[in-house]
Design a protein around this motif. Structure first.
Motif, PDB file in Angstrom:
ATOM      1  N   CYS A   1       0.836 145.288 -21.600  1.00 46.21           N
ATOM      2  CA  CYS A   1       1.192 144.212 -20.961  1.00 46.21           C
ATOM      3  C   CYS A   1       1.151 144.214 -19.460  1.00 46.21           C
ATOM      4  N   GLY A   2       1.398 143.256 -18.771  1.00 48.46           N
ATOM      5  CA  GLY A   2       1.569 143.736 -17.332  1.00 48.46           C
ATOM      6  C   GLY A   2       0.999 142.163 -16.582  1.00 48.46           C
ATOM      7  N   PRO A   3       1.237 141.904 -15.285  1.00 49.69           N
ATOM      8  CA  PRO A   3       0.927 140.988 -14.678  1.00 49.69           C
ATOM      9  C   PRO A   3      -0.715 140.508 -14.622  1.00 49.69           C
ATOM     10  N   SER A   4      -1.036 139.454 -14.419  1.00 52.95           N
ATOM     11  CA  SER A   4      -2.600 139.280 -14.303  1.00 52.95           C
ATOM     12  C   SER A   4      -3.196 140.260 -13.007  1.00 52.95           C
ATOM     13  N   GLY A   5      -4.414 140.704 -13.321  1.00 50.92           N
ATOM     14  CA  GLY A   5      -4.689 141.395 -12.286  1.00 50.92           C
ATOM     15  C   GLY A   5      -4.297 142.995 -12.222  1.00 50.92           C
ATOM     16  N   SER A   6      -3.588 143.272 -13.155  1.00 49.38           N
ATOM     17  CA  SER A   6      -2.951 144.763 -13.408  1.00 49.38           C
ATOM     18  C   SER A   6      -3.974 145.732 -13.854  1.00 49.38           C
ATOM     19  N   GLY A   7      -5.260 145.461 -14.332  1.00 47.04           N
ATOM     20  CA  GLY A   7      -6.124 146.285 -14.759  1.00 47.04           C
ATOM     21  C   GLY A   7      -5.916 146.499 -16.168  1.00 47.04           C
ATOM     22  N   LYS A   8      -5.016 145.681 -16.993  1.00 45.67           N
ATOM     23  CA  LYS A   8      -5.013 146.039 -18.430  1.00 45.67           C
ATOM     24  C   LYS A   8      -6.310 145.806 -19.102  1.00 45.67           C
ATOM     25  N   SER A   9      -6.940 144.582 -18.990  1.00 48.71           N
ATOM     26  CA  SER A   9      -8.224 144.238 -19.659  1.00 48.71           C
ATOM     27  C   SER A   9      -9.265 145.348 -19.280  1.00 48.71           C
ATOM     28  N   THR A  10      -9.289 145.979 -17.983  1.00 48.43           N
ATOM     29  CA  THR A  10     -10.232 146.533 -17.393  1.00 48.43           C
ATOM     30  C   THR A  10     -10.174 147.816 -18.239  1.00 48.43           C
ATOM     31  N   LEU A  11      -9.055 148.328 -18.183  1.00 48.58           N
ATOM     32  CA  LEU A  11      -8.560 149.581 -19.050  1.00 48.58           C
ATOM     33  C   LEU A  11      -9.161 149.366 -20.730  1.00 48.58           C
ATOM     34  N   ILE A  12      -8.955 148.356 -21.238  1.00 53.25           N
ATOM     35  CA  ILE A  12      -9.436 148.261 -22.800  1.00 53.25           C
ATOM     36  C   ILE A  12     -11.232 148.252 -22.463  1.00 53.25           C
ATOM     37  N   ARG A  13     -11.586 147.436 -21.526  1.00 58.15           N
ATOM     38  CA  ARG A  13     -13.011 147.386 -21.632  1.00 58.15           C
ATOM     39  C   ARG A  13     -13.740 148.652 -21.257  1.00 58.15           C
ATOM     40  N   CYS A  14     -13.103 149.467 -20.510  1.00 64.57           N
ATOM     41  CA  CYS A  14     -13.780 150.995 -20.384  1.00 64.57           C
ATOM     42  C   CYS A  14     -13.863 151.737 -21.552  1.00 64.57           C
ATOM     43  N   ILE A  15     -12.996 151.338 -22.639  1.00 64.65           N
ATOM     44  CA  ILE A  15     -12.904 152.368 -23.992  1.00 64.65           C
ATOM     45  C   ILE A  15     -14.172 152.013 -24.761  1.00 64.65           C
ATOM     46  N   ASN A  16     -14.505 150.848 -24.458  1.00 65.18           N
ATOM     47  CA  ASN A  16     -16.191 150.659 -25.323  1.00 65.18           C
ATOM     48  C   ASN A  16     -17.145 150.474 -24.211  1.00 65.18           C
ATOM     49  N   ARG A  17     -16.743 150.679 -23.007  1.00 69.19           N
ATOM     50  CA  ARG A  17     -17.987 151.039 -22.099  1.00 69.19           C
ATOM     51  C   ARG A  17     -18.423 149.599 -21.717  1.00 69.19           C
ATOM     52  N   LEU A  18     -17.717 148.529 -21.968  1.00 68.85           N
ATOM     53  CA  LEU A  18     -18.153 147.165 -21.264  1.00 68.85           C
ATOM     54  C   LEU A  18     -17.887 147.265 -19.962  1.00 68.85           C
ATOM     55  N   GLU A  19     -17.014 148.157 -19.460  1.00 67.65           N
ATOM     56  CA  GLU A  19     -16.907 148.538 -18.168  1.00 67.65           C
ATOM     57  C   GLU A  19     -17.095 150.023 -17.605  1.00 67.65           C
ATOM     58  N   GLU A  20     -17.625 150.393 -16.647  1.00 68.55           N
ATOM     59  CA  GLU A  20     -17.923 151.753 -16.390  1.00 68.55           C
ATOM     60  C   GLU A  20     -16.694 152.315 -15.474  1.00 68.55           C
ATOM     61  N   HIS A  21     -16.063 153.519 -15.751  1.00 66.98           N
ATOM     62  CA  HIS A  21     -15.210 154.043 -14.987  1.00 66.98           C
ATOM     63  C   HIS A  21     -16.118 155.252 -14.077  1.00 66.98           C
ATOM     64  N   GLN A  22     -15.287 155.265 -12.854  1.00 65.67           N
ATOM     65  CA  GLN A  22     -16.128 156.283 -12.031  1.00 65.67           C
ATOM     66  C   GLN A  22     -15.562 157.696 -11.920  1.00 65.67           C
ATOM     67  N   LYS A  23     -14.508 157.808 -12.322  1.00 64.82           N
ATOM     68  CA  LYS A  23     -13.871 159.130 -12.315  1.00 64.82           C
ATOM     69  C   LYS A  23     -13.003 159.458 -13.528  1.00 64.82           C
ATOM     70  N   GLY A  24     -13.081 160.730 -13.849  1.00 64.24           N
ATOM     71  CA  GLY A  24     -11.978 160.958 -14.996  1.00 64.24           C
ATOM     72  C   GLY A  24     -12.946 161.015 -16.304  1.00 64.24           C
ATOM     73  N   GLN A  25     -11.944 161.054 -17.548  1.00 62.72           N
ATOM     74  CA  GLN A  25     -12.704 161.277 -18.826  1.00 62.72           C
ATOM     75  C   GLN A  25     -12.157 160.301 -19.794  1.00 62.72           C
ATOM     76  N   ILE A  26     -13.006 159.810 -20.434  1.00 60.45           N
ATOM     77  CA  ILE A  26     -12.654 159.038 -21.693  1.00 60.45           C
ATOM     78  C   ILE A  26     -13.312 159.486 -22.856  1.00 60.45           C
ATOM     79  N   ILE A  27     -12.577 159.801 -23.977  1.00 57.42           N
ATOM     80  CA  ILE A  27     -13.266 160.338 -24.939  1.00 57.42           C
ATOM     81  C   ILE A  27     -12.843 159.673 -26.174  1.00 57.42           C
ATOM     82  N   VAL A  28     -13.634 159.007 -26.947  1.00 62.23           N
ATOM     83  CA  VAL A  28     -13.324 158.243 -28.085  1.00 62.23           C
ATOM     84  C   VAL A  28     -13.857 158.844 -29.375  1.00 62.23           C
ATOM     85  N   ASP A  29     -12.980 159.209 -30.285  1.00 59.95           N
ATOM     86  CA  ASP A  29     -13.431 159.708 -31.360  1.00 59.95           C
ATOM     87  C   ASP A  29     -14.156 161.119 -31.164  1.00 59.95           C
TER      88      ASP A  29
END
Lengths: 265, 394
Positions: A56-84
């Motif tokens: 949770c968090g106020p709007s614009g806090s990046g929470k949607s973006t975070l979960i959209r990165c987990i199935n790559r609907l959004e691309e992250h530019q730095k760091g590692q995301i490992i799923v399964d």
């Protein structure tokens, strides 16, 4: 990590559901920018199989973006995301494998309006999992029964209420037999009387041991099923804790402010 | 007495009754139309009688006595005016069909290119659209005909392409095929291949329903349609010879010629209409919300099945109705043929025949009825297709 990610001691109902030691999702130092705007700042998160996490968090806090990165609907530019155990990079093969295992629910359902409820549910199993049509329909029926709308199978999404549509969307995701489910504000576009029917299905899903990441403002749901609540603000994870600690004893001032705004009005 | 009661909806005064008014105005309009029509017909007949012009369609059997530069059916100067009509009509249909085909292909390509994430491709498509659709079609037609095709060299100095195609100011001369014994086998095998491809596609769909296995229907079908006639041709020893054009004196003999008027008209009509179709296609695709793509991706569908199964079926219902009017526009715009002397129905029938016979009323009526019938046919077909593709939804 200093937080207690499992929450065995406190969250009453949460602790009854099994959480394995196996890691389902791992985010290491993830950053994302929209042009100049820094949406995600150094996100570190480990999700174990069977965990139910509410973000949770106020709007614009990046929470949607975070979960959209987990199935790559959004691309992250730095760091590692490992799923399964699959790292999300530019590799299309990896992205495809991850998307098969990760189901997602959207605020506006995004059902395919030109297909019937049944066809919505069988499209991906047939074309992605290469299932025979009869088997796909059988599976679809099973999940439509689970979300309590088997009688609507031959209707089109436009003929259903919002709550029914969102339940079809849940069934559609489940037909792919995902190991993780992401929820992007699944009840925000619903009329109040329809929220309950969708939340009921989500609670049932949690009880079946599904790994869930849920962006939502339904704090009742968080208390009931989450084993961990994450608070985000300004692209950062400010605080995470088991629901009881989180709601009764928030540590940061920003969390306190946020909770006071959404709980007392 | 019920004095203080509200009167039970008394009938309004006669002329304030909406039903009476409606009937009155309908009768009035009908009467005016009939009177006007009768006046026009009467006037025309009187004028024709005064000028000594016989009305009726008898002139269609009279010998025309003039030549036509391009004809799909047999035609000579001894043919009748009726035959002229047929020649012009077929030429109009030919240029419309070929124009619609190229306009559609080009329009879809440019429409998709316009949405490309590649900056150069998208801007080029945009430049094409903005240039082509903002210059009058007649001017573009003049450009292609006078500036491009008419300035080509004479037949003697033709631009030679692949050794047997010759481009000059009299058009594009190319070899014409001459079938020999055994060619019918190739034609039959082609027909068989089309049927076979259809059945393979059906089998593939059934198998996928039953077992889930997918099959490259498109490529298999294409392979069959190309492969089978090729095999038949090899077996029968290529029973097709070519009449290669040869330069004799000032012009070519043998081979066949695409006249420059036809080429200019097809190029102008299809490039111009393609610009409009491109915008329609772009609007259609962008009308499908991005959420649809995301939902399909989230389910694990790749880009191409997402387009084919989710985006295009929804885009088509937005694309088809305006596409129909572009097809109608192209067909009607083909009458600009008269400006560069392409022998379409307007030039040869509503032009030359009208000048020679003076049967203005009959000829213009026939021509108008022809365009009307053609247009209704096109929109009838497109409406049927639209109904087939339309979103059932609720």
């Amino acid at each position: 990590m200093s937080m207690n990610p499992h929450g065995q001691e406190s969250s009453a109902s949460g602790s009854q559901m099994a959480i394995s030691d196996e890691v389902a999702i791992q985010l290491n130092n993830v950053h994302k920018w929209y042009g100049q705007f820094h949406v995600l700042k150094d996100i570190n998160l480990t999700v174990h199989r069977g965990e139910r996490i509410v973000i949770c968090g106020p709007s614009g806090s990046g929470k949607s973006t975070l979960i959209r990165c987990i199935n790559r609907l959004e691309e992250h530019q730095k760091g590692q995301i490992i799923v399964d155990n699959i790292e999300l990079t530019g590799d299309l093969k990896h992205i495809e494998l991850v998307r098969r295992e990760v189901g997602m629910l959207f605020q506006h359902f995004n059902l395919f309006p030109h297909l019937t409820v049944m066809e919505n549910c069988t499209l991906a199993p047939i074309w992605v999992r290469k299932m025979p049509k009869a088997d796909a329909e059988e599976t679809a029926m099973k999940y439509l029964e689970r979300v309590k709308i088997p009688e609507q199978a031959q209707k089109f999404p436009g003929q259903l209420s919002g709550g029914q549509q969102q339940r079809v969307a849940i069934a559609r995701s489940l037909c792919m037999n995902p190991r993780v489910m992401l929820f992007d504000e699944p009840t925000s576009a619903l009329d109040p009387e329809m929220i309950a029917e969708v939340l009921d299905v989500m609670v049932g899903l949690a009880e079946s041991g599904m790994t869930m990441l849920c962006v939502t403002h339904e704090m009742g749901f968080a208390r009931k099923v989450a084993n961990r609540v994450i608070f985000m603000d300004g692209g950062e994870i400010i605080e995470q804790n088991d629901p009881e600690q989180f709601f009764n004893n928030p540590k940061s001032d920003r969390t306190k402010l946020f909770l006071s705004q959404i709980l007392h009005h | 007495m019920a004095v203080d009661q509200v009167a039970p909806a008394a009938r309004p005064p006669f002329f304030y009754d909406p039903r009476v008014r409606a009937i009155f105005f309908q009768v009035l309009v009908l009467a005016l139309v009939i009177l006007g029509g009768a006046y026009l017909v009467n006037n025309t007949l009187a004028n024709l009688a005064r000028q000594g012009i016989a009305s009726g369609f008898g002139f269609l059997d009279t010998t025309a006595g003039f030549g036509i530069s391009m004809s799909l059916v047999e035609y000579s100067e001894e043919s009748t005016y009726g035959r002229v009509f047929l020649v012009g009509f077929l030429n109009t249909i030919l240029v419309s069909v070929v124009g619609v085909f190229f306009a559609t292909v080009l329009g879809f390509l440019i429409g998709v290119a316009r949405l490309s994430r590649n900056w150069v491709v998208s801007k080029m498509a945009n430049a094409y659209i903005e240039t082509l659709r903002n210059i009058p079609l007649l001017l573009q037609l003049f450009f292609w005909y006078f500036a491009v095709l008419r300035t080509l060299p004479s037949p003697r100095n033709s631009v030679e392409l692949f050794g047997s195609f010759f481009l000059n100011n009299r058009g594009l001369t190319s070899p014409s095929p001459i079938p020999e014994a055994g060619f019918s086998t190739v034609v039959i095998s082609f027909a068989v291949a089309i049927v076979a491809a259809f059945f393979v596609a059906r089998w593939a769909r059934k198998r996928q329903e039953a077992t889930g296995q997918q099959f490259p229907r498109f490529w298999a079908g294409l392979g069959i349609i190309i492969g089978l006639p090729l095999l038949a041709a090899i077996v029968t020893g290529f029973p097709l010879s070519w009449s290669v054009p040869e330069l004799r004196g000032f012009n070519f003999v043998n081979g066949m010629v695409l006249i420059p008027e036809f080429v200019a008209l097809v190029v102008a009509l299809s490039t111009y209409t393609a610009a409009f179709i491109a915008e329609i296609v772009r609007a259609g695709i962008t009308s499908v919300s991005h959420g649809q793509t995301e939902a399909a991706f989230a389910l694990g569908l790749r880009r191409s099945p997402t387009l084919r199964l989710v985006i295009i079926p929804q885009a088509l219902r937005v694309i088809i109705p305006p596409l129909t009017s572009q097809y109608l526009n192209l067909t009607k715009n083909s009458s600009l043929a008269a400006a560069i002397a392409y022998p379409d129905i307007v030039l040869v029938f509503a032009g030359t025949v009208l000048m020679q016979t003076g049967q203005a009323v009959e000829i213009i009526s026939i021509t108008m009825a022809t365009y009307l019938a053609l247009s209704l046919l096109i929109s009838g077909f497109m409406n049927w297709y639209n109904q087939k593709m339309a979103l059932v939804e609720r």
